[in-house]
Design an enzyme around this catalytic site. Sequence first.
Site, short mmCIF file in Angstrom:
data_model
loop_
_atom_site.label_atom_id
_atom_site.label_comp_id
_atom_site.label_asym_id
_atom_site.label_seq_id
_atom_site.Cartn_x
_atom_site.Cartn_y
_atom_site.Cartn_z
N PHE A 136 63.92 41.38 -3.85
CA PHE A 136 63.28 40.24 -3.21
C PHE A 136 64.35 39.15 -3.12
CE2 PHE A 136 60.67 36.41 -3.23
CZ PHE A 136 59.58 36.77 -2.45
N ASP A 205 62.60 41.94 -13.54
CA ASP A 205 61.62 41.16 -12.78
C ASP A 205 60.36 42.01 -12.64
OD1 ASP A 205 60.05 40.05 -10.72
OD2 ASP A 205 61.80 39.03 -9.87
N TYR A 230 50.68 35.05 -9.87
CA TYR A 230 49.71 34.91 -8.77
C TYR A 230 49.48 36.21 -8.01
CZ TYR A 230 54.26 33.95 -6.57
OH TYR A 230 55.57 34.00 -6.20
N LYS A 231 50.18 37.29 -8.38
CA LYS A 231 49.97 38.58 -7.71
C LYS A 231 48.89 39.36 -8.49
CE LYS A 231 54.52 38.28 -5.66
NZ LYS A 231 55.96 38.52 -5.83
N ARG A 392 52.40 46.62 4.54
CA ARG A 392 52.31 46.74 3.09
C ARG A 392 50.85 46.62 2.66
NH1 ARG A 392 55.40 42.80 -1.02
NH2 ARG A 392 53.60 41.58 -0.41
C1 LIG Z 1 56.89 37.42 -5.62
C2 LIG Z 1 58.28 37.57 -6.13
C3 LIG Z 1 59.05 36.45 -6.50
C4 LIG Z 1 58.50 35.08 -6.29
O1 LIG Z 1 59.32 34.08 -6.76
P1 LIG Z 1 58.74 32.60 -6.84
O2 LIG Z 1 59.82 31.82 -7.45
O3 LIG Z 1 57.49 32.68 -7.68
O4 LIG Z 1 58.40 32.16 -5.46
C5 LIG Z 1 60.30 36.67 -7.05
N1 LIG Z 1 60.79 37.92 -7.22
C6 LIG Z 1 60.07 39.01 -6.85
C7 LIG Z 1 60.64 40.36 -7.07
C8 LIG Z 1 58.81 38.86 -6.29
O5 LIG Z 1 58.12 39.94 -5.92
#
Ligand SMILES: *Cc1c(COP(=O)(O)O)cnc(C)c1O
Length: 418
Positions: A136, A205, A230-231, A392
């Site tokens: 990500f 992560d 939040y997921k 997705r």
């Molecule tokens: C959703 C997600 C994030 C989100 O980062 P934020 O700082 O909360 O916006 C980061 N890394 C991964 C792998 C994600 O899936």
Amino acid sequence: MSDLHVRAKALDAEDELGGKRAEFVLDDTVYLDGNSLGALPAHVPERVADVIDRQWGKLRIRSWEESGWWTAPERIGDRIAPLVGAAPGQIVVGDSTSVNVFKALVAAVRLARGEDAGTGARDEGRDEIIVDATTFPTDGYIARSAARLTGCRLTPLTPAEVPAALSPRTAAVLLNHADYRTGRLHDLPGLTAAVHAAGALAVWDLCHTAGALPVGLDAHGVDLAVGCTYKYLNGGPGSPAYIYVRAELQDRFDSPLPGWNSHAEPFGMRPEFEAAEGALRGRVGTPDILSMLALEAALDVWDGVSMDAVRAKSLALTDFFLRCVEAYVPKGLVESLTPEAHAERGSQVALRCSPKLSTSFEQGGAPLAGDVMKRLTERGVVGDFRAPDVLRFGFTPLYVSFVDAERAARVLAEILES
Ligand SMILES: *Cc1c(COP(=O)(O)O)cnc(C)c1O
């Protein structure tokens, strides 16, 4: 009624988590985007109203003590801990995932070098950070900055390439437990062991696995981990993230963002920094109480839920959805990027749209997958798309049903055929 619809009803009838759906605010939309924003647990609005009306409105400043505001980051961290296989006292909640990636990665490099917080003396030999090249994007951006700040070179690699690339120069490795695009689950135990054998630290992560499957942070000796809430944890839009610092590393954990909340004596107001004991070192500034306490309330839905049951249902749902897609969607229109093997699968299905479709769908330059997803949403099936061509579908075992999975595949087929 199709055979698969009948089968879906039978699977729902024997689903031990089936009753959980009633604890969420949902309508007859098929909601397959819980891997972006989890649904609202029904009891949360009332709890948040109490935080605002009584705790803030009436108790005001007293709530820092009397309503437990001050200790919320570590208290809620301990609520998340069992969901990711961690004993208490190793997780604090706060800040965004991005910020926690920064804290964890810089701290990991400092730990790997045996850097002394007082003198800055260190072993300069370790000067490389390895980062998941398919990550990500935010993790990659932060890793680049962490590398610049620590004088490391940054090596982007796919997780499969990591073991062969590890060397005595590797300080830290930042990996995703599951790939956000394809849903591929990476081998956390094996990769962590390989990183440790090279004398480096593993930072994971967990954004796409916490709340979707057992993680086993303690059991697999993970050094540091971060994740959002939040997921799959349903904490609400922008709810705070968390950082895990393995107990044995805590007294050497040297945060690059030492704030007054990570001070041993925050109200001593002293000019010199002295780090607090334990995971509290992961805190920085004043916690965002409203969203943090919404998260705390949301975590109640996990009471009595076994993560093994969640995993079993997640795999059954994604298997069943793939089977429905195969039965309903004409061959060659979509291709699954999600691994067949359960050991390599997270809790989502990613379907890549065939270029064959683009002539009929691409309008005014709109991305193909985006267009398909727009039509799905109009028909009550909500997933999301990731540029340029991936649809997705996230399967949140607490509230997605087998009937949902069957309907999503059926509507997708109707759209692709039209
Ligand atoms: C959703 C997600 C994030 C989100 O980062 P934020 O700082 O909360 O916006 C980061 N890394 C991964 C792998 C994600 O899936």
